[in-house]
Design a protein around this motif. Structure first.
Motif, PDB file in Angstrom:
ATOM      1  N   VAL A  12     -78.561  54.508  32.271  1.00  0.00           N
ATOM      2  CA  VAL A  12     -78.089  53.125  32.367  1.00  0.00           C
ATOM      3  C   VAL A  12     -76.689  53.140  32.973  1.00  0.00           C
ATOM      4  O   VAL A  12     -75.707  53.509  32.319  1.00  0.00           O
ATOM      5  N   GLY A  13     -76.611  52.771  34.243  1.00  0.00           N
ATOM      6  CA  GLY A  13     -75.331  52.743  34.935  1.00  0.00           C
ATOM      7  C   GLY A  13     -74.753  51.352  34.989  1.00  0.00           C
ATOM      8  O   GLY A  13     -75.319  50.396  34.459  1.00  0.00           O
ATOM      9  N   ASN A  14     -73.625  51.214  35.658  1.00  0.00           N
ATOM     10  CA  ASN A  14     -73.003  49.903  35.790  1.00  0.00           C
ATOM     11  C   ASN A  14     -73.803  48.982  36.698  1.00  0.00           C
ATOM     12  O   ASN A  14     -73.827  47.766  36.499  1.00  0.00           O
ATOM     13  N   SER A  15     -74.469  49.571  37.702  1.00  0.00           N
ATOM     14  CA  SER A  15     -75.154  48.766  38.711  1.00  0.00           C
ATOM     15  C   SER A  15     -76.663  48.747  38.562  1.00  0.00           C
ATOM     16  O   SER A  15     -77.320  47.828  39.056  1.00  0.00           O
ATOM     17  N   TRP A  33     -84.895  49.466  37.004  1.00  0.00           N
ATOM     18  CA  TRP A  33     -85.112  48.293  36.164  1.00  0.00           C
ATOM     19  C   TRP A  33     -83.886  47.388  36.209  1.00  0.00           C
ATOM     20  O   TRP A  33     -82.769  47.837  36.470  1.00  0.00           O
ATOM     21  N   GLU A  34     -84.117  46.114  35.890  1.00  0.00           N
ATOM     22  CA  GLU A  34     -83.018  45.153  35.845  1.00  0.00           C
ATOM     23  C   GLU A  34     -82.425  45.038  34.446  1.00  0.00           C
ATOM     24  O   GLU A  34     -81.233  44.775  34.294  1.00  0.00           O
ATOM     25  N   ASP A  35     -83.256  45.232  33.430  1.00  0.00           N
ATOM     26  CA  ASP A  35     -82.805  45.004  32.059  1.00  0.00           C
ATOM     27  C   ASP A  35     -83.333  46.105  31.152  1.00  0.00           C
ATOM     28  O   ASP A  35     -84.483  46.535  31.291  1.00  0.00           O
ATOM     29  N   ASN A  55     -73.085  48.620  26.741  1.00  0.00           N
ATOM     30  CA  ASN A  55     -73.473  48.417  25.349  1.00  0.00           C
ATOM     31  C   ASN A  55     -74.982  48.198  25.281  1.00  0.00           C
ATOM     32  O   ASN A  55     -75.550  47.464  26.094  1.00  0.00           O
ATOM     33  N   LEU A  56     -75.628  48.838  24.315  1.00  0.00           N
ATOM     34  CA  LEU A  56     -77.075  48.748  24.172  1.00  0.00           C
ATOM     35  C   LEU A  56     -77.435  47.798  23.038  1.00  0.00           C
ATOM     36  O   LEU A  56     -76.684  47.669  22.066  1.00  0.00           O
ATOM     37  N   ALA A  66     -85.688  56.809  20.156  1.00  0.00           N
ATOM     38  CA  ALA A  66     -84.640  56.853  21.179  1.00  0.00           C
ATOM     39  C   ALA A  66     -83.450  57.675  20.706  1.00  0.00           C
ATOM     40  O   ALA A  66     -82.960  57.500  19.589  1.00  0.00           O
ATOM     41  N   LYS A  67     -82.990  58.584  21.560  1.00  0.00           N
ATOM     42  CA  LYS A  67     -81.754  59.322  21.309  1.00  0.00           C
ATOM     43  C   LYS A  67     -80.735  58.859  22.351  1.00  0.00           C
ATOM     44  O   LYS A  67     -80.988  58.945  23.548  1.00  0.00           O
ATOM     45  N   VAL A  68     -79.602  58.353  21.883  1.00  0.00           N
ATOM     46  CA  VAL A  68     -78.560  57.845  22.764  1.00  0.00           C
ATOM     47  C   VAL A  68     -77.430  58.875  22.830  1.00  0.00           C
ATOM     48  O   VAL A  68     -76.832  59.220  21.811  1.00  0.00           O
ATOM     49  N   LEU A  69     -77.157  59.351  24.021  1.00  0.00           N
ATOM     50  CA  LEU A  69     -76.166  60.404  24.209  1.00  0.00           C
ATOM     51  C   LEU A  69     -74.756  59.908  23.896  1.00  0.00           C
ATOM     52  O   LEU A  69     -74.344  58.833  24.331  1.00  0.00           O
ATOM     53  N   SER A  70     -74.011  60.710  23.139  1.00  0.00           N
ATOM     54  CA  SER A  70     -72.594  60.460  22.888  1.00  0.00           C
ATOM     55  C   SER A  70     -71.901  61.816  22.736  1.00  0.00           C
ATOM     56  O   SER A  70     -72.549  62.868  22.789  1.00  0.00           O
ATOM     57  N   HIS A  71     -70.591  61.780  22.512  1.00  0.00           N
ATOM     58  CA  HIS A  71     -69.854  63.035  22.341  1.00  0.00           C
ATOM     59  C   HIS A  71     -70.258  63.755  21.068  1.00  0.00           C
ATOM     60  O   HIS A  71     -69.969  64.949  20.901  1.00  0.00           O
TER      61      HIS A  71
END
Length: 237
Positions: A12-15, A33-35, A55-56, A66-71
């Motif tokens: 999920v990027g900015n664009s 995808w758009e959304d 933000n998700l 779902a696994k959301v990558l973080s530090h």
């Protein structure tokens, strides 16, 4: 061997939002995808490995698949960064992708998108830090935004040439943005090479094709570096 869908890699990027299916270790069926809700609904019940600079929704954060990558995510690199909680997951994924694609090398990753990031991960798999600066369109938009008379040429870049000296205001705006980034990138490469002479330079990101022919020796990795990194992190869990 029967086909087995292992995981959906979600960038999920900015664009844009990009997904790639991993089947028996092979990357297939990349989609845009758009959304993010479209992704969640389409792949309901399927394992997702997500890198997101946005933000998700809570529904996705609470999704057990779902696994959301973080530090805080277990990963095969060490992060040497003063504020790891602010380090973009896209930068983390790209760093892991770099050591997956080019192991035992000092890797400099140039990601040219909405913003430009340049990150360094050494051959001992330590993420050493990097830089963040405006991307190509952001530079063009900002000059129009903060002045009364300069035009916004960000939607015209496909048709623009790249002379070192512009002969019109639009060419000057393009040259300042484009060549400013070229010299910035090459300057960072030269600085890092003073301490790491065998530096492996990787170019990626949505606007990377604008810069390929004007940079010092590099490897064009397209988007696969983030995909490779996400998959490696997912396997590391």
């Amino acid at each position: 061997m029967s086909e087995k869908l292992e995981v959906i890699l979600v960038d999920v990027g900015n664009s844009s939002i990009k997904t790639t299916e991993v089947v028996n270790g092979e990357f297939i069926n990349t989609k845009i995808w758009e959304d993010i809700s479209q992704v969640e609904n389409y792949y309901e019940g399927t394992a997702l490995m997500i890198s997101s600079v946005r933000n998700l929704p809570s529904s996705l954060l609470d999704n057990k698949n779902a696994k959301v990558l973080s530090h805080l995510t277990p990963m095969p690199i060490t992060i040497d960064y003063t504020t790891p909680e602010t380090l973009g997951p896209d930068r983390i994924a790209a760093a892991v992708g770099a050591i997956e694609l080019f192991p035992n090398k000092d890797n400099l990753i140039i990601d040219v998108g909405t913003c430009m990031t340049i990150d360094f991960i050494d051959k001992s798999t330590v993420f050493r830090g990097g830089i963040i600066s405006p991307g190509l369109k952001m530079r063009m938009k900002s000059m129009a935004h903060y002045t009364d008379k300069l035009p916004d040429i960000s939607d015209e870049i496909q048709d623009m040439n790249s002379p070192a000296l512009g002969k019109s205001t639009k060419e000057c705006l393009f040259s300042g943005s484009f060549w400013g980034m070229i010299h910035e990138i090459n300057g960072v490469i030269k600085t890092i090479e003073q301490d790491f002479t065998s530096l492996n330079t990787i170019l990626t990101g949505g606007d990377a094709h604008f810069f390929e022919s004007n940079l010092k020796a590099h490897i064009f990795a397209g988007s696969k570096i983030v995909q490779k990194g996400l998959y490696r992190i997912w396997k590391h869990q």
